[in-house]
Design a protein around this motif. Structure first.
Motif, short mmCIF file in Angstrom:
data_model
loop_
_atom_site.label_atom_id
_atom_site.label_comp_id
_atom_site.label_asym_id
_atom_site.label_seq_id
_atom_site.Cartn_x
_atom_site.Cartn_y
_atom_site.Cartn_z
N TYR A 197 0.83 -1.21 0.00
CA TYR A 197 0.00 0.00 0.00
C TYR A 197 0.86 1.26 0.00
O TYR A 197 0.50 2.28 -0.61
N ARG A 200 1.92 1.71 -3.55
CA ARG A 200 0.82 2.26 -4.35
C ARG A 200 0.58 3.72 -4.04
O ARG A 200 0.34 4.55 -4.94
N THR A 272 -5.89 5.03 -3.38
CA THR A 272 -5.25 3.98 -2.59
C THR A 272 -5.79 4.04 -1.17
O THR A 272 -5.42 4.89 -0.38
N CYS A 274 -6.56 1.77 2.32
CA CYS A 274 -6.25 0.52 3.03
C CYS A 274 -7.04 0.49 4.34
O CYS A 274 -6.86 1.35 5.20
#
Length: 464
Positions: A197, A200, A272, A274
């Motif tokens: 992550y 990204r 992005t 998470c």
């Protein structure tokens, strides 16, 4: 009365003629007379100078000679003296002054002959003290034996409890190791997820920053152009009338035609995202990142196994093949996956709902396939097995029984080649089953499957 006479006679025989008391540590001399050991030694010491022969002394009673080193203990007399002392210590009846030779069972007390004939004890069960003592001694022995049995039971209970304590400590230590191993694996997965992550997020950051910086550079160019126009017009406004009016209309038309160009709108919404708590709560989702599309290798199959066309399901059908694969298992009803793992992390799932007995895991590519080998890490196998009685075993030496809250319908196997770890998960309940101790793999590893009668195994495809 006779007892008193005998006691008196015994006392006279046991009295030392030197100290006139009951002998202490009685010893006999050559003539047969006995004395206290200390008394005769003291007497012989005092009269040593009077003897005609050194080391020779005379008996105080018969004057026969004896040597000091001839003294010998008289154990029989010593026992008689102890009996006399015990007899003299017996209590007398406070009422009649007679010896208490009887025991009243009803009142539980010692009595004399006169007491037995008195109205107080009339009709009571009485017995001689010796007989009553023997009777109750036997009762005490029985009680001792009974208590000894109880004592042994308590000793066994204590032993069992000690074993339980040891077993409980071992169970707790094993659970600590399991939890530590599970969290270690989870930490590894989460660290990789974090790196993924972060990567990204970094890429998204760089892409949008690049666009915004391009827009900023374009705006700087436009501002500089406007500054130049403003300076040009300001300079013209301060020049002479001839210069000011020269091409004035064209200048005003050209400069006033400059409009503000609105740059491209770059959204600051992040793509992005998470959800860290979701990763903690759904281990299977984390594992899915490492899932491989494992297929079965028909060349390794035992003759009793039958494969589906897509090479993802294997069932036990009995002897259906007329020949034995040269590289296949000939004794164990097993088959391997086609894929070989030498590095990285790999995850695959097996549907184990059909059947009553199965085994899944990984094994070294070069394990023997033509003998009945014991499946354990020392032989190149890292696997678990469900038996007909629904017990789940870890194939180690000795085998470990896994307590199952729920029987798994889908088993997930995670292999970390670098870390040397093989772990098993109940993919249905998202719970950890077992992690083998850290190992060093000497060869490539392949998925491993055991199939038994009335059973089949199916590999679940990855959604990558």
């Amino acid at each position: 009365m006779a007892s008193a006479i005998f006691t008196k006679k015994f006392r006279e025989e046991a009295t030392c003629s030197i100290c006139l008391k009951l002998m202490t540590e009685p010893v006999s001399i050559d003539c047969g007379h006995s004395y206290c050991r200390i008394c005769i030694l003291g007497l012989s010491g005092n009269r040593s100078s009077e003897t005609s022969s050194p080391g020779t002394f005379h008996c105080p009673q018969c004057q026969k000679s004896f040597k000091r080193d001839s003294l010998r203990p008289n154990k029989q007399l010593e026992n008689i003296i102890e009996t006399i002392k015990d007899t003299e210590h017996e209590r007398l009846c406070e009422k009649h002054g007679e010896q208490l030779h009887l025991f009243c069972e009803d009142d539980g007390q010692f009595i004399c002959l006169c007491c037995e004939r008195s109205p107080q004890h009339k009709g009571h069960v009485t017995a001689l003290v010796e007989y009553a003592c023997q009777h109750y001694r036997e009762q005490l022995w029985k009680a001792v034996r009974k208590l000894s049995v109880t004592r042994m039971k308590y000793i066994q209970l204590r032993k069992d409890t000690t074993l339980k304590i040891t077993s409980w400590k071992e169970k707790i230590n094993h659970e600590k190791e399991r939890i530590h191993s599970e969290f270690k694996s989870l930490h590894t997965f989460l660290n990789q997820e974090e790196e993924l992550y972060m990567c990204r997020l970094k890429k998204e950051k760089e892409q949008k920053l690049s666009k915004l910086q391009d827009i900023l550079a374009h705006l700087d160019d436009k501002l500089q152009e406007l500054e130049n126009h403003i300076q040009e017009l300001d300079k013209k406004s301060q020049s002479s009338a001839q210069n000011l009016l020269q091409d004035i209309k064209d200048t005003l038309s050209r400069k006033s035609a400059i409009y503000v160009e609105t740059p491209e709108d770059v959204s600051l919404e992040m793509h992005t995202v998470c959800n860290v708590p979701a990763l903690y709560l759904n281990v299977r989702r984390v594992l899915k990142h490492y899932q491989d599309n494992v297929t079965l290798d028909p060349k390794t199959a035992h003759p009793d196994l039958c494969l589906s066309d897509n090479r993802r399901t294997v069932a036990y059908k009995g002897s259906i093949l007329m020949y034995q694969n040269p590289g296949g298992f000939s004794v164990l009803s097993c088959i391997l996956g086609r894929e070989c793992f030498t590095s990285g992390r790999h995850y695959f799932e097996v549907d184990v709902q059909v059947g009553v007995e199965w085994g899944v895991g990984v094994c070294l590519e070069n394990v023997p396939r033509d003998i009945d080998i014991v499946r354990e890490p020392q032989s190149g196998f890292w696997a678990i097995r469900l038996r007909k009685d629904k017990s789940c075993l870890v194939l180690t030496s000795p085998q470990i029984s896994l307590p199952l809250r729920d029987q798994p319908q889908i088993v997930g196997i995670i292999l970390d080649c670098e870390a040397g770890l093989v772990s098993f998960y109940n993919a249905t309940s998202h719970s950890h089953l077992y992690t083998f101790p850290t190992a060093s793999f000497s060869h490539a590893l392949r998925p491993y499957f055991e199939v038994y009668p009335f059973s089949s195994l199916s590999l679940i495809s990855s959604n990558k």
